[in-house]
Design a protein around this motif. Structure first.
Motif, PDB file in Angstrom:
ATOM      1  N   LEU A  59       0.829  -1.211   0.000  1.00 51.00           N
ATOM      2  CA  LEU A  59       0.000   0.000   0.000  1.00 51.00           C
ATOM      3  C   LEU A  59       0.860   1.256   0.000  1.00 51.00           C
ATOM      4  O   LEU A  59       0.513   2.258  -0.643  1.00 51.00           O
ATOM      5  N   LEU A  60       1.980   1.218   0.716  1.00 54.96           N
ATOM      6  CA  LEU A  60       2.891   2.357   0.721  1.00 54.96           C
ATOM      7  C   LEU A  60       3.459   2.592  -0.667  1.00 54.96           C
ATOM      8  O   LEU A  60       3.507   3.735  -1.159  1.00 54.96           O
ATOM      9  N   LEU A  61       3.883   1.517  -1.323  1.00 62.03           N
ATOM     10  CA  LEU A  61       4.447   1.644  -2.668  1.00 62.03           C
ATOM     11  C   LEU A  61       3.400   2.157  -3.657  1.00 62.03           C
ATOM     12  O   LEU A  61       3.708   2.966  -4.533  1.00 62.03           O
ATOM     13  N   ARG A  62       2.166   1.708  -3.496  1.00 57.09           N
ATOM     14  CA  ARG A  62       1.091   2.195  -4.370  1.00 57.09           C
ATOM     15  C   ARG A  62       0.860   3.691  -4.143  1.00 57.09           C
ATOM     16  O   ARG A  62       0.612   4.448  -5.082  1.00 57.09           O
ATOM     17  N   GLU A  63       0.953   4.107  -2.868  1.00 57.40           N
ATOM     18  CA  GLU A  63       0.771   5.526  -2.556  1.00 57.40           C
ATOM     19  C   GLU A  63       1.887   6.364  -3.164  1.00 57.40           C
ATOM     20  O   GLU A  63       1.696   7.539  -3.468  1.00 57.40           O
ATOM     21  N   LEU A  64       3.039   5.750  -3.360  1.00 57.30           N
ATOM     22  CA  LEU A  64       4.173   6.431  -3.982  1.00 57.30           C
ATOM     23  C   LEU A  64       4.141   6.307  -5.502  1.00 57.30           C
ATOM     24  O   LEU A  64       5.107   6.654  -6.178  1.00 57.30           O
ATOM     25  N   ASP A  65       3.013   5.810  -6.027  1.00 59.71           N
ATOM     26  CA  ASP A  65       2.819   5.659  -7.477  1.00 59.71           C
ATOM     27  C   ASP A  65       3.763   4.647  -8.114  1.00 59.71           C
ATOM     28  O   ASP A  65       4.110   4.755  -9.299  1.00 59.71           O
ATOM     29  N   VAL A  66       4.193   3.665  -7.330  1.00 55.47           N
ATOM     30  CA  VAL A  66       4.958   2.563  -7.904  1.00 55.47           C
ATOM     31  C   VAL A  66       3.976   1.677  -8.666  1.00 55.47           C
ATOM     32  O   VAL A  66       2.900   1.350  -8.156  1.00 55.47           O
ATOM     33  N   SER A  67       4.320   1.313  -9.877  1.00 53.37           N
ATOM     34  CA  SER A  67       3.402   0.523 -10.704  1.00 53.37           C
ATOM     35  C   SER A  67       3.217  -0.890 -10.141  1.00 53.37           C
ATOM     36  O   SER A  67       4.075  -1.399  -9.412  1.00 53.37           O
ATOM     37  N   ILE A  68       2.107  -1.482 -10.491  1.00 49.13           N
ATOM     38  CA  ILE A  68       1.827  -2.859 -10.072  1.00 49.13           C
ATOM     39  C   ILE A  68       2.929  -3.790 -10.561  1.00 49.13           C
ATOM     40  O   ILE A  68       3.390  -4.681  -9.826  1.00 49.13           O
ATOM     41  N   LYS A  69       3.397  -3.574 -11.787  1.00 45.89           N
ATOM     42  CA  LYS A  69       4.443  -4.428 -12.338  1.00 45.89           C
ATOM     43  C   LYS A  69       5.716  -4.337 -11.506  1.00 45.89           C
ATOM     44  O   LYS A  69       6.369  -5.350 -11.219  1.00 45.89           O
ATOM     45  N   GLU A  70       6.079  -3.096 -11.096  1.00 46.31           N
ATOM     46  CA  GLU A  70       7.276  -2.910 -10.268  1.00 46.31           C
ATOM     47  C   GLU A  70       7.112  -3.585  -8.916  1.00 46.31           C
ATOM     48  O   GLU A  70       8.054  -4.204  -8.398  1.00 46.31           O
ATOM     49  N   ILE A  71       5.908  -3.472  -8.351  1.00 47.18           N
ATOM     50  CA  ILE A  71       5.668  -4.089  -7.042  1.00 47.18           C
ATOM     51  C   ILE A  71       5.716  -5.604  -7.152  1.00 47.18           C
ATOM     52  O   ILE A  71       6.266  -6.295  -6.284  1.00 47.18           O
ATOM     53  N   GLN A  72       5.138  -6.145  -8.237  1.00 43.68           N
ATOM     54  CA  GLN A  72       5.177  -7.594  -8.442  1.00 43.68           C
ATOM     55  C   GLN A  72       6.616  -8.087  -8.543  1.00 43.68           C
ATOM     56  O   GLN A  72       6.974  -9.119  -7.974  1.00 43.68           O
ATOM     57  N   ASN A  73       7.450  -7.335  -9.248  1.00 49.35           N
ATOM     58  CA  ASN A  73       8.856  -7.708  -9.384  1.00 49.35           C
ATOM     59  C   ASN A  73       9.564  -7.639  -8.036  1.00 49.35           C
ATOM     60  O   ASN A  73      10.375  -8.519  -7.687  1.00 49.35           O
ATOM     61  N   PHE A  74       9.233  -6.591  -7.261  1.00 43.44           N
ATOM     62  CA  PHE A  74       9.822  -6.464  -5.932  1.00 43.44           C
ATOM     63  C   PHE A  74       9.405  -7.633  -5.036  1.00 43.44           C
ATOM     64  O   PHE A  74      10.231  -8.199  -4.316  1.00 43.44           O
ATOM     65  N   MET A  75       8.129  -8.013  -5.091  1.00 47.79           N
ATOM     66  CA  MET A  75       7.618  -9.086  -4.240  1.00 47.79           C
ATOM     67  C   MET A  75       8.279 -10.423  -4.566  1.00 47.79           C
ATOM     68  O   MET A  75       8.464 -11.256  -3.693  1.00 47.79           O
ATOM     69  N   LYS A  76       8.666 -10.608  -5.838  1.00 44.22           N
ATOM     70  CA  LYS A  76       9.316 -11.854  -6.242  1.00 44.22           C
ATOM     71  C   LYS A  76      10.760 -11.904  -5.725  1.00 44.22           C
ATOM     72  O   LYS A  76      11.319 -12.994  -5.547  1.00 44.22           O
ATOM     73  N   HIS A  77      11.362 -10.724  -5.543  1.00 44.86           N
ATOM     74  CA  HIS A  77      12.759 -10.672  -5.103  1.00 44.86           C
ATOM     75  C   HIS A  77      12.872  -9.795  -3.856  1.00 44.86           C
ATOM     76  O   HIS A  77      13.789  -8.985  -3.738  1.00 44.86           O
ATOM     77  N   ARG A  78      11.944  -9.990  -2.958  1.00 41.66           N
ATOM     78  CA  ARG A  78      11.856  -9.122  -1.781  1.00 41.66           C
ATOM     79  C   ARG A  78      13.037  -9.327  -0.851  1.00 41.66           C
ATOM     80  O   ARG A  78      13.378 -10.446  -0.479  1.00 41.66           O
ATOM     81  N   SER A  79      13.672  -8.201  -0.506  1.00 38.31           N
ATOM     82  CA  SER A  79      14.795  -8.239   0.434  1.00 38.31           C
ATOM     83  C   SER A  79      14.981  -6.833   0.989  1.00 38.31           C
ATOM     84  O   SER A  79      14.431  -5.859   0.465  1.00 38.31           O
ATOM     85  N   ALA A  80      15.777  -6.725   2.028  1.00 36.83           N
ATOM     86  CA  ALA A  80      16.052  -5.414   2.613  1.00 36.83           C
ATOM     87  C   ALA A  80      16.763  -4.520   1.594  1.00 36.83           C
ATOM     88  O   ALA A  80      16.471  -3.324   1.485  1.00 36.83           O
TER      89      ALA A  80
END
Length: 272
Positions: A59-80
């Motif tokens: 939700l924070l990333l969406r509020e920052l206008d990060v695209s769904i595609k970018e978030i999906q990529n982040f979630m696949k390689h989630r790390s600090a």
């Protein structure tokens, strides 16, 4: 601990995070954020407490206008590390946006002040005002500089300081006091652009801070020399020494159509 282990319905989990449950359903459908389990009897989605931080990150990333595609990529390689890089990029973008909004606010305040001045001004009045030091972007001109060249010079400066439009800045012209005292009323040497919140950088011009003589001229520019004669007569009567440049700036160009109604603000630093 039992409360944290307890499953929440989609409605409860959505309410907990202040979103619509349809958002959770959509996130599930696109594989972005899935429920911890699905009730086999009724197909209801269930979530638990430990999923909250993950959803809040999305939700924070969406509020920052990060695209769904970018978030999906982040979630696949989630790390600090990946989250840190993503947030640093967004912080930089936010800083630019904040700077732009501050500049727009300053411009609006300047316009508002100009309108207030217009509503209460006495065009014949010559006054002394206090001015802070300002940073100006300037471009050199001569009497031979064409209007087309002036536009190109200003455009280049706007690009240099990442200004998309003229409304992000105030602009005007500069003529040396020495030229005016010599009767050279057309000896304009610089165009200036005042960019709100711009800190000093190499190449920028700093205006003197302190007292300025302020006057206004309305209408035909050909009568500006007469106005300057009045200004210097006032300075002589009051034992004021003027120096540096005269800074001319239109203050009502956004509310008039005829040159006869155009008002120029003239400000000249006072020495001492």
């Amino acid at each position: 601990m039992e409360k944290k282990e307890k499953l929440l319905t989609i409605g409860q989990f959505a309410a907990l995070h202040g979103i619509n449950k349809k958002t959770l359903m959509w996130y599930d459908e696109i594989g972005l954020f899935k429920p911890v389990s699905i009730n086999p009897e009724n197909g209801y989605r269930c979530y638990n407490y430990y999923q909250s931080p993950i959803l809040e990150t999305i939700l924070l990333l969406r509020e920052l206008d990060v695209s769904i595609k970018e978030i999906q990529n982040f979630m696949k390689h989630r790390s600090a590390g990946s989250l840190k890089n993503l947030l640093e990029d967004k912080i930089a973008e936010l800083d630019l946006h904040i700077t732009h909004l501050q500049a727009v606010r300053s411009t609006l305040c300047a316009h508002c002040q100009n309108m207030a001045t217009l509503l209460s001004m006495n065009l014949s009045e010559i006054s002394i005002v206090e001015r802070k030091e300002r940073c100006l972007a300037t471009v050199g001109i001569t009497q031979e500089t064409s209007f087309e060249d002036s536009v190109e010079f200003i455009t280049a400066e706007l690009e240099k300081y990442h200004l998309g439009r003229l409304h992000d800045a105030s602009y005007g012209s500069m003529i040396p006091v020495s030229s005016l005292l010599s009767g050279n009323y057309n000896d304009y040497v610089k165009l200036f652009i005042e960019i709100p919140h711009l800190t000093y950088q190499t190449g920028l011009y700093k205006t003197p801070k302190g007292k300025y003589l302020r006057a206004f001229h309305k209408g035909d520019w050909g009568k500006l020399p007469q106005r300057y004669e009045e200004i210097f007569a006032y300075a002589q009567t009051h034992n004021l020494k003027l120096y540096n440049y005269s800074y001319e700036m239109g203050i009502n160009e956004n509310v008039v159509d005829r040159i006869e109604d155009y008002i120029i603000q003239i400000e000249i630093p006072i020495d001492g």
